[in-house]
Design an enzyme around this catalytic site. Structure first.
Site, PDB file in Angstrom:
ATOM      1  N   HIS A 170       0.836  -1.202   0.000  1.00  0.00           N
ATOM      2  CA  HIS A 170       0.000   0.000   0.000  1.00  0.00           C
ATOM      3  C   HIS A 170       0.874   1.256   0.000  1.00  0.00           C
ATOM      4  O   HIS A 170       0.732   2.138  -0.851  1.00  0.00           O
ATOM      5  CB  HIS A 170      -0.920  -0.027   1.225  1.00  0.00           C
ATOM      6  CG  HIS A 170      -1.839   1.147   1.323  1.00  0.00           C
ATOM      7  ND1 HIS A 170      -3.139   1.103   0.869  1.00  0.00           N
ATOM      8  CD2 HIS A 170      -1.654   2.394   1.802  1.00  0.00           C
ATOM      9  CE1 HIS A 170      -3.709   2.286   1.052  1.00  0.00           C
ATOM     10  NE2 HIS A 170      -2.833   3.090   1.637  1.00  0.00           N
ATOM     11  N   GLU A 171       1.813   1.306   0.933  1.00  0.00           N
ATOM     12  CA  GLU A 171       2.676   2.491   1.030  1.00  0.00           C
ATOM     13  C   GLU A 171       3.592   2.583  -0.198  1.00  0.00           C
ATOM     14  O   GLU A 171       3.957   3.677  -0.617  1.00  0.00           O
ATOM     15  CB  GLU A 171       3.492   2.467   2.324  1.00  0.00           C
ATOM     16  CG  GLU A 171       2.671   2.433   3.617  1.00  0.00           C
ATOM     17  CD  GLU A 171       1.557   3.473   3.684  1.00  0.00           C
ATOM     18  OE1 GLU A 171       1.714   4.572   3.106  1.00  0.00           O
ATOM     19  OE2 GLU A 171       0.515   3.179   4.307  1.00  0.00           O
ATOM     20  N   HIS A 226       1.826   4.564  -2.790  1.00  0.00           N
ATOM     21  CA  HIS A 226       1.979   6.004  -2.512  1.00  0.00           C
ATOM     22  C   HIS A 226       3.377   6.472  -2.933  1.00  0.00           C
ATOM     23  O   HIS A 226       3.552   7.546  -3.514  1.00  0.00           O
ATOM     24  CB  HIS A 226       1.808   6.284  -1.014  1.00  0.00           C
ATOM     25  CG  HIS A 226       0.384   6.233  -0.529  1.00  0.00           C
ATOM     26  ND1 HIS A 226      -0.590   7.066  -1.020  1.00  0.00           N
ATOM     27  CD2 HIS A 226      -0.212   5.485   0.427  1.00  0.00           C
ATOM     28  CE1 HIS A 226      -1.745   6.820  -0.385  1.00  0.00           C
ATOM     29  NE2 HIS A 226      -1.531   5.867   0.492  1.00  0.00           N
ATOM     30  N   GLU A 286      -4.530   7.949  -2.897  1.00  0.00           N
ATOM     31  CA  GLU A 286      -5.066   6.677  -2.419  1.00  0.00           C
ATOM     32  C   GLU A 286      -5.361   5.742  -3.600  1.00  0.00           C
ATOM     33  O   GLU A 286      -5.281   4.525  -3.460  1.00  0.00           O
ATOM     34  CB  GLU A 286      -6.323   6.952  -1.584  1.00  0.00           C
ATOM     35  CG  GLU A 286      -6.682   5.886  -0.596  1.00  0.00           C
ATOM     36  CD  GLU A 286      -5.618   5.617   0.456  1.00  0.00           C
ATOM     37  OE1 GLU A 286      -4.752   6.496   0.715  1.00  0.00           O
ATOM     38  OE2 GLU A 286      -5.639   4.516   1.019  1.00  0.00           O
TER      39      GLU A 286
HETATM   40 ZN    ZN Z   1      -3.034   5.211   1.863  1.00  0.00          ZN
END
Ligand code: ZN
Length: 513
Positions: free
Chosen positions: A258-259, A262, A297
């Site tokens: 997830h990171e 980003h 996101e």
């Molecule tokens: Zn996030």
């Protein structure tokens, strides 16, 4: 008016961006390295630097410099964004800015204690004041349709209640019946996910996965923190954290992916935008290269969910995971692992929610926030409203407020209007992914071979490199040819769970899409 040097705007923008990047660095340090004793002095340092950045932004000479900018489209856009931020900040009275800053730091401590003691009444007075100040903030910022618009625009420029509500309603009428259909089916085994997974090997596996997607460790690093995050100082220094739990494998693994999503966004921002307005959120006083919270996101969820939880990914990479944990995963195969990490199970806690029920947690919060902002709902009524909705959508009884209305830090931090961006991110992720597949027909074959470069390059060319040059709706328009559209997201979820849970495809198509 005296002559302003043409580079004056860039020079001043660069100084503001420097301060915002130093703020990011101090925040990163506070969350990864700082001893507990450092907290109070660090808060003062952060407040001082924030005030300096704000002073520089509101310096009349900066406004003059921005007004005199001429040149290419990029410079004009940067100047316009600076002028918009100056105008928004000027609309908010100093008294309100000060009161909000003070209440934010007080309320977070009050909330943490109230959550630990499961005592909503202890938090209610601070929350009541926070709601009142946010209503004042909405009035000061101004809006056309709904007061909530003013607040959500701080995170998602251009998003309105008029767009958001029909979209959320559509998702809810899709998700709730799909959830019921899934719950009627046998559930996959997940027992092996909670075996003992040594931290050092989890760390190595997570890092390898991040690098596989293209996270450049020459411009990045991975640390551990209680709440995983990504933070960028500029595109050449983009840091992520993860949280390792030895008795739960998916936490660090998917948290890191997830990171990483980003981080790929931030590492993909054009170096030419470093130290400019187009890598600065001037209203939020935060250095960031992504266009909005929702756009950001969309990338974390695209890489974590669309790629990292896909059957193709595990068909390719499960063997390596098994090699790292031969005892723990000896009785598991790739398909079993893929089903386990996509299990749908309603839970009380948002951050532990699966991909499908996550949106339902968001809708609950957005609905309550909007009603708080109009005064339709009072703070005292929050726990009952919360618990009723959890029962209705997820079929769960909330045992206490710590597992209900007190679970998130957001309201104590004054972040009203930020929750929609999580679901907007899910919707955008599917739109961007569909657009990438249209533009690169061989994409799915490449992903099946573990070639992630072409997808990352398409995203970099179309999204990442632009930083904050375009507003979210402009990025969507440029890449997908339209505005926010939940259809690709709904098709993805229905298709995925139809297959995983053996649902009847004809029924799904008729009922949900
Ligand atoms: Zn996030």
């Amino acid at each position: 008016m005296s002559e302003v040097p043409s580079n004056e705007f860039q020079r001043r923008s660069g100084e503001i961006n420097d301060l915002l990047c130093i703020l990011n660095l101090l925040n990163w340090d506070a969350r990864t390295q700082m001893p507990p004793g450092g907290g109070s002095v660090r808060s003062q340092q952060l407040a001082t630097l924030s005030a300096l950045a704000r002073e520089k932004l509101l310096d009349p000479a900066y406004q003059v410099a921005a007004q005199t900018v001429s040149g290419d489209d990029i410079q004009i856009r940067a100047a316009r964004q600076a002028l918009d931020a100056i105008s928004a900040m000027r609309r908010v009275p100093d008294r309100l800015t000060r009161e909000l800053a003070l209440l934010r730091s007080e309320a977070q401590d009050i909330w943490a204690a109230a959550k630990a003691n499961n005592d909503f009444a202890a938090f209610a007075p601070a929350l009541t004041r926070m709601v009142a100040l946010n209503r004042q903030l909405a009035e000061a910022l101004g809006y056309e349709g709904h007061p909530y618009d003013a607040l959500q625009n701080l995170y998602e420029p251009g998003l309105t209640v008029a767009t958001l509500l029909p979209l959320l309603t559509r998702l809810r009428t899709h998700h709730v019946p799909l959830l019921r259909a899934i719950q009627a089916q046998p559930q996959p085994r997940t027992d092996f996910l909670t075996r003992h997974y040594p931290a050092d090997r989890q760390r190595a596996v997570s890092l390898a996965a991040a690098e596989r997607f293209g996270y450049d460790m020459g411009r990045g690093r991975l640390d551990e923190s209680a709440h995983p995050f990504e933070i960028s100082l500029n595109c050449a220094d983009v840091r992520i954290t993860t949280r390792i739990q030895e008795a739960y494998l998916p936490g660090a693994l998917f948290g890191t992916l997830h990171e990483t999503g980003h981080a790929l966004y931030e590492q993909g921002v054009s170096p030419a935008l470093s130290r400019t307005v187009l890598t600065s959120d001037l209203t939020g006083l935060y250095a960031v290269g992504g266009a909005s919270y929702g756009t950001h996101e969309s990338q974390s969820r695209l890489w974590e969910n669309r790629i990292g939880r896909s059957a193709a990914y595990w068909a390719l990479h499960f063997r390596e995971l098994q090699a790292a944990f031969p005892d723990q995963l000896s009785d598991v195969d790739a398909a079993t692992f893929h089903r386990a990490v996509n299990r749908v199970q309603p839970s009380l806690i948002r951050v532990e929610a699966d991909e499908l029920t996550y949106d339902l947690h968001i809708m609950l919060r957005v609905d309550l926030e909007m009603r708080l902002m109009t005064g339709e709902l009072e703070v005292q009524g929050l726990p009952a409203a919360w618990n009723a909705r959890i029962r209705e959508d997820l079929g769960l009884e909330v045992p206490d407020d710590a597992h209900g209305v007190l679970q998130d830090i957001h309201w104590s931090a004054g972040l009203f209007g930020s929750f929609p961006t999580y679901t907007i991110g899910n919707v955008m992720a599917s739109q961007f992914y569909a657009a990438a597949n249209r533009a690169v027909p061989e994409l799915s074959a490449q992903l099946e071979r573990g070639e992630y470069g072409p997808l990352r390059e398409w995203l970099t060319d179309n999204i990442y490199q632009h930083g904050r040059t375009f507003a979210p709706h402009e990025l969507l328009e440029r890449t997908t040819g339209g505005g926010l559209d939940p259809q690709p997201y709904l098709e993805y979820l229905s298709g995925k769970y139809t297959e995983l849970y053996g649902l009847r495809a004809d029924v799904i198509k008729r009922v949900f899409l």
